[in-house]
Enzyme design. Structure first.
Site, PDB file in Angstrom:
ATOM      1  N   GLY A 216       0.815  -1.219   0.000  1.00 30.73           N
ATOM      2  CA  GLY A 216       0.000   0.000   0.000  1.00 30.73           C
ATOM      3  C   GLY A 216       0.844   1.262   0.000  1.00 30.73           C
ATOM      4  O   GLY A 216       0.530   2.227  -0.711  1.00 30.73           O
ATOM      5  N   CYS A 217       1.902   1.267   0.780  1.00 32.85           N
ATOM      6  CA  CYS A 217       2.763   2.454   0.861  1.00 32.85           C
ATOM      7  C   CYS A 217       3.513   2.679  -0.451  1.00 32.85           C
ATOM      8  O   CYS A 217       3.713   3.820  -0.874  1.00 32.85           O
ATOM      9  CB  CYS A 217       3.734   2.322   2.028  1.00 32.85           C
ATOM     10  SG  CYS A 217       2.885   2.261   3.626  1.00 32.85           S
ATOM     11  N   THR A 218       3.906   1.599  -1.097  1.00 32.86           N
ATOM     12  CA  THR A 218       4.579   1.717  -2.396  1.00 32.86           C
ATOM     13  C   THR A 218       3.605   2.269  -3.434  1.00 32.86           C
ATOM     14  O   THR A 218       3.955   3.178  -4.198  1.00 32.86           O
ATOM     15  CB  THR A 218       5.128   0.355  -2.843  1.00 32.86           C
ATOM     16  OG1 THR A 218       6.095  -0.087  -1.877  1.00 32.86           O
ATOM     17  CG2 THR A 218       5.780   0.441  -4.210  1.00 32.86           C
TER      18      THR A 218
END
Length: 157
Positions: free
Chosen positions: A45-47
């Site tokens: 998700g952060c990527t």
């Protein structure tokens, strides 16, 4: 937990970026800042969120908007993450959690029945005089960056 509201003064901070340079929020007075908080470099998700900000970077720049990402990862992890994904904006290391706590994004999280402290994915839009114009808590990644950009475009017309 601090619960910031729209029109509050954005808490100032000084954090190291991926290169070890000091970044102060107050140095961006006169510009709009999109300050986004995320859990960890390299997670799915952060990527995706970071790559979405990367993909819209030219649009934010045209609007004179500065994008800054913050997590508790180290400068070195940020540097590697940026290099791997070609991120054009600065990532700030808050290993001591001071800024995460000041913005109210360091909270108890529950995953698969287990509770632990962590970063609640959140985005703050800070106006040129340092006040908070928009807050997005508990962000869902899909479409978030495009939504932030669309709202900025509407307001800046």
């Amino acid at each position: 937990m601090t619960q910031l509201k729209v029109r509050d003064q954005a808490p100032d901070f000084t954090l190291d970026d991926q290169s070890g340079d000091k970044v102060r929020l107050r140095d961006f007075r006169g510009k709009i800042v999109v300050l986004y908080f995320y859990s960890k470099d390299g997670t799915p998700g952060c990527t995706r969120e970071a790559c979405d900000f990367r993909d819209y970077e030219k649009d934010f720049t045209r609007l004179n908007v500065v994008v800054l990402g913050v997590s508790r990862d180290s400068r070195e992890k940020h540097r590697k993450f940026m290099e791997k994904y070609g991120l054009p904006f600065r990532l700030l290391a808050d290993e001591e959690l001071h800024t995460l706590k000041a913005y109210g994004v360091w909270q108890m999280k529950k995953m698969m029945g287990c509770e632990s402290m962590g970063v609640i994915r959140s985005t703050f839009v800070i106006n040129p005089i340092g006040k908070i114009d928009k807050i997005y808590y508990k962000v869902r990644v899909g479409g978030h960056v495009a939504n932030v950009l669309d709202e900025l475009k509407k307001e800046l017309r």
